[in-house]
Write an enzyme that holds these catalytic residues in place. Structure first.
Site, PDB file in Angstrom:
ATOM      1  N   GLY C  31     -49.506   7.026 105.133  1.00 15.41           N
ATOM      2  CA  GLY C  31     -49.511   7.278 106.577  1.00 15.41           C
ATOM      3  C   GLY C  31     -50.498   8.332 107.021  1.00 15.41           C
ATOM      4  O   GLY C  31     -50.760   8.460 108.217  1.00 15.41           O
ATOM      5  N   CYS C 240     -41.019 -22.252 119.437  1.00 14.32           N
ATOM      6  CA  CYS C 240     -42.366 -22.833 119.386  1.00 14.32           C
ATOM      7  C   CYS C 240     -42.300 -24.281 119.862  1.00 14.32           C
ATOM      8  O   CYS C 240     -41.493 -25.073 119.369  1.00 14.32           O
ATOM      9  CB  CYS C 240     -42.919 -22.750 117.972  1.00 14.32           C
ATOM     10  SG  CYS C 240     -44.491 -23.612 117.789  1.00 14.32           S
ATOM     11  N   CYS C 243     -43.612 -26.495 116.568  1.00 20.36           N
ATOM     12  CA  CYS C 243     -42.840 -26.633 115.330  1.00 20.36           C
ATOM     13  C   CYS C 243     -41.362 -26.323 115.537  1.00 20.36           C
ATOM     14  O   CYS C 243     -40.563 -26.467 114.618  1.00 20.36           O
ATOM     15  CB  CYS C 243     -43.421 -25.765 114.224  1.00 20.36           C
ATOM     16  SG  CYS C 243     -42.990 -24.014 114.354  1.00 20.36           S
ATOM     17  N   CYS C 265     -46.519 -20.884 118.028  1.00 13.34           N
ATOM     18  CA  CYS C 265     -46.593 -19.818 117.025  1.00 13.34           C
ATOM     19  C   CYS C 265     -47.991 -19.188 117.054  1.00 13.34           C
ATOM     20  O   CYS C 265     -48.993 -19.911 117.061  1.00 13.34           O
ATOM     21  CB  CYS C 265     -46.386 -20.384 115.630  1.00 13.34           C
ATOM     22  SG  CYS C 265     -44.739 -20.983 115.286  1.00 13.34           S
ATOM     23  N   CYS C 271     -47.113 -22.278 111.439  1.00 17.59           N
ATOM     24  CA  CYS C 271     -46.768 -23.392 112.316  1.00 17.59           C
ATOM     25  C   CYS C 271     -47.154 -24.729 111.672  1.00 17.59           C
ATOM     26  O   CYS C 271     -46.367 -25.680 111.654  1.00 17.59           O
ATOM     27  CB  CYS C 271     -47.477 -23.222 113.651  1.00 17.59           C
ATOM     28  SG  CYS C 271     -46.843 -24.270 114.974  1.00 17.59           S
TER      29      CYS C 271
END
Lengths: 361, 187, 289
Positions: C31, C240, C243, C265, C271
């Protein structure tokens, strides 16, 4: 009906072909040669060399041709090329006092040892379009005088002798290299000067102008502006001595700035410094004004909050390659971030609407 | 005349593979990776040689502990890496046996503003097994085990986080890593 | 075949060593933003030069590379970067998340969970999470050194006071292992939970800003929040339309000028894989026979 588009690769390929065609323009007009750009667009070439940090007029001319005359794009091409080059070593500092001068003026003294040399300047031309150039007329040769052998010492050194000028700080330390180390704050003067030397001409010009209008005023006079060529020498370890490896054209500006003294420094004249590849006096004068403004802290002056006094602001924003890249990246797809914002705004409006309805009931 | 062979024959590809091994081991403390391609003069191990070839050059300062401060190793490093050799206190990288690197309190641990300005120790080991330490922290799913030259020094190093030095342990053609973020206990 | 005019993966070896050293320090201090001497790349700053340099420093000839922008493999910048590495490193490329060993991404984490041995490289525009609260690098560096994150909490709390919730929808700040506050790059906050405890190595490159940072595998990453206003990884409340997936992050597509729209998606590989498995959404085209 939406179908997920494929074919990004083909679209990119076609765009590149179109670009190449636009670059060439009307094929009935003869194509520009690199030599023509180098010789006849030399100030553009100089700017590309200066901000590209690479002294090579032919490559700069090639970059200008490839970039269709977009100088920032040309500078970018040069930078990307430069960064891949192997490093054989570092040259010795160039002696600008020994410059073969083509132009040298001082605004502070009427005459100086070595004299005032106007050189090839636009300064006293009347800015009237010259239609003879459109008619492709021939240019008469300039009158020549044999070279003046009188040495032309730095004018500020003459003031220095009287003790009126702040002494030059000298150091044997190797300055850090902006192109090889991450920029760290606070930045010392060598680092600041490096950043300004390759900084965007327009940005540095505007900052310098802002100091003249009172945003961090430094009362600058051009003590000396000199343009000419300097020998570049490099120590060859195997030989044990320095050899000349070439020469570069440089523009150097030293300003003399009135300074009434501070808690730490006596009243004296102080300096601002600008040095740029090629003939580019606008940039070198601008650089010297911004350099002087950035020196407020070491001279014990007040920080008036002027942009030109703020080293973090100046150094993080003067590079046009960084700036243009980040600016233009916002035209890249941001569907995902925008979608998350859309969803947030819709939700906030829904909730606000619900509250209003409740309040109304 | 010393033998200056034993560098990477195909530097870009071999250094890339060696770096991935270094990255994986430092990112997954306790994991041992194979590091091949270097054949440095003894007692420098092939793994330590590969770490040097991959990470050390003119831009960094290297400390050679007495165990590895020998003319043939100096020559090999001068030829292949070109790093200036310095005292422990000034080193970005240090190379030696754990005993020879003592006292490790001399090495840079970074500053609060720049904790990255800390030394990386390349510690040559007799062996990387059997484990004697239990490790927890970033890079480790639950816990892991590793062979360390001692426990206390690494527990102390963790206590200064985010300051501290980072280690690669090398033995033959094997390497493991221990970043300063790892908590260390005796098994 | 890689292009012989360039070194493997374009960068010279000295530059790669410099980047590799920075990456290792990034791994050692999760980080924390490690300064590195970013090079000018042959693509503009702001277009993934940080990610490209990190990928170049990590790639081996055996790697299989996937590049996505907004979750999609076929967006122009993803296409351009993938072609760059196919040309300069000669590596195999793929659009399949599961087949890739190195994935360079802009603004998304793939839907398919990553596994050990994979590296996810993020392109980062502004690496400093405190930058929009404090523009000065010298000040933000001090704040990280002193673990002085009060300003960030005040900002988030002001959001709640004004809007009833934290109004940051992407680049939502996180705390790494209880120490550094980190910018996860402009991923939607929907993706934030995937940062934590991830089996893959996550590397972040900011070229223009000259910073590299990292998350080793299984690092604890917490999205900043308050006890009475816990973090929520939200998305559009739709499935979606191609899909039918109800749990993936969605792009909204305007389909006509009468308010028609559909949701698909953003992860195109995810997808397509679902559709190949026979999943169908509301507006999925009929299967061609």
């Amino acid at each position: 009906m939406y179908v997920a588009t494929k074919g990004g690769e083909r679209a990119i390929e076609a765009a590149h072909q179109w670009l190449a065609e636009e670059r060439r323009g009307d094929r009935d007009v003869p194509e520009l040669s690199i030599a023509q750009i180098r010789e006849q667009m030399s100030l553009a070439v100089n700017r590309v060399m200066a901000e590209g940090s690479l002294y090579d007029p032919d490559l700069a001319a090639l970059a200008i041709k490839q970039a269709r005359g977009d100088l920032i794009e040309a500078i970018f091409l040069i930078r990307a090329y430069r960064t891949t080059l192997p490093r054989f070593g570092a040259s010795l500092p160039v002696e600008t006092g020994e410059m073969a001068i083509t132009r040298r003026v001082s605004a502070t003294f009427k005459d100086v040892p070595g004299g005032q040399v106007l050189g090839p300047t636009f300064d006293y031309t009347h800015r009237l379009l010259d239609f003879k150039l459109a008619a492709e007329g021939t240019t008469p040769e300039a009158q020549r005088k044999s070279a003046d052998e009188t040495p032309a010492p730095h004018i500020l050194d003459l003031l220095d002798r009287d003790g009126l000028m702040e002494p030059l700080e000298t150091s044997e330390d190797t300055p850090s290299d902006l192109t090889r180390e991450p920029l760290e704050m606070p930045a010392d003067r060598p680092l600041r000067l490096q950043a300004l030397a390759r900084g965007d001409e327009g940005f540095v010009l505007s900052l310098a102008y802002s100091t003249q209008r009172g945003y961090g005023r430094t009362h600058a006079f051009v003590g000396e502006l000199r343009i000419g060529t300097c020998a570049v020498e490099m120590e060859i370890p195997e030989l044990g001595f320095a050899v000349e490896i070439g020469e570069v054209e440089l523009s150097e500006c030293e300003t003399v700035n009135q300074f009434t003294g501070s808690k730490t420094e006596p009243a004296q004249f102080t300096r601002g410094y600008g040095l740029v590849f090629g003939q580019n006096e606008r940039k070198s004068i601008s650089m010297s004004l911004v350099d002087r403004a950035l020196r407020w802290e070491e001279l014990g002056e007040d920080n008036t909050g002027a942009p030109a006094q703020d080293a973090e602001f100046v150094l993080y924003h003067c590079d046009n390659i960084q700036a243009t890249g980040f600016l233009e990246h916002i035209k890249l797809p941001h569907y995902v971030d925008f979608q998350s914002e859309l969803e947030l705004i819709r939700r906030l409006r829904r909730e606000a609407g619900a509250e209003e309805r409740e309040a109304a009931e | 005349m010393s033998d200056l062979s034993g560098g990477f024959a195909h530097a870009p590809e071999q250094a890339a593979r060696a770096f991935r091994a270094c990255l994986e081991t430092l990112a997954r403390p306790g994991q041992v990776q194979r590091l091949e391609g270097a054949a440095p003069p003894a007692p420098l191990s092939p793994a330590a040689g590969a770490v040097l070839l991959t990470l050390v050059d003119q831009a960094v300062r290297l400390h050679l502990a007495p165990s590895h401060d020998r003319p043939e190793i100096r020559d090999w490093i001068a030829f292949h890496c070109g790093a200036p050799l310095v005292a422990a206190e000034e080193a970005d990288f240090a190379l030696g046996s754990w005993e020879a690197l003592q006292p490790v309190g001399r090495f840079a641990i970074g500053t609060p503003a720049y904790p990255d300005r800390a030394a990386t120790l390349i510690v040559e080991m007799e062996t990387l097994a059997p484990p004697n330490a239990r490790l927890t922290g970033p890079g480790i799913a639950r816990d892991a085990e590793a062979r360390l030259p001692e426990i206390a020094a690494f527990a102390d190093n963790r206590a200064r986080f985010p300051l501290g030095f980072d280690c690669f342990f090398t033995s033959g053609d094997r390497v493991s890593g221990l970043p300063r973020s790892t908590k260390v206990e005796a098994l | 075949m890689s292009d012989q005019a360039f070194n493997f993966a374009y960068l010279d070896e000295a530059t790669k060593r410099m980047i590799r050293r920075a990456l290792l320090k990034g791994i050692a201090v999760p980080g924390y933003q490690v300064p590195f001497a970013s090079r000018e790349m042959p693509m503009p700053y702001g277009w993934g030069t940080g990610g490209v340099q990190v990928t170049a420093a990590c790639l081996t000839p055996e790697d299989t590379l996937k590049v996505i922008d907004q979750g999609a493999d076929d967006t122009t910048n993803a296409v351009s970067i993938r072609a760059f590495f196919a040309r300069t490193a000669g590596v195999e490329t793929t659009t399949r998340t599961g087949e890739a060993s190195v994935i360079q991404t802009r603004h998304r984490i793939p839907e398919e969970p990553l596994v050990e041995g994979q590296i996810l490289v993020y392109q980062v525009p502004i690496p400093e999470p405190l930058r929009f609260l404090e523009p000065r690098e010298s000040e933000t560096r001090k704040m990280h050194a002193l673990e002085e994150y009060g300003l960030m909490h005040v900002k988030l709390y002001e959001d709640i006071a004004r809007h009833g919730e934290i109004s940051t929808a992407y680049a939502y700040p996180v705390r790494v292992e209880g120490r550094y506050v980190m910018d996860p790059s402009p991923i939607p906050k929907f993706d934030n939970p995937k940062l934590s405890d991830n089996p893959a190595i996550q590397l972040f490159g900011a070229g223009r800003e000259q910073r590299i940072y990292a998350l080793p595998p299984y690092t604890q990453v917490v999205s900043l929040d308050f006890e009475d206003h816990p973090f929520v990884a939200s998305k559009a409340e739709h499935s979606c339309d191609l899909c039918g997936c109800g749990t993936s992050y969605l792009d909204e597509v305007i389909t006509d000028d009468r308010g028609g729209r559909m949701f698909v998606c953003s992860d195109t590989d995810f997808c397509e894989t679902r559709r190949a498995q026979g999943h169908r959404g509301r507006l999925a085209p009929e299967e061609r026979t």
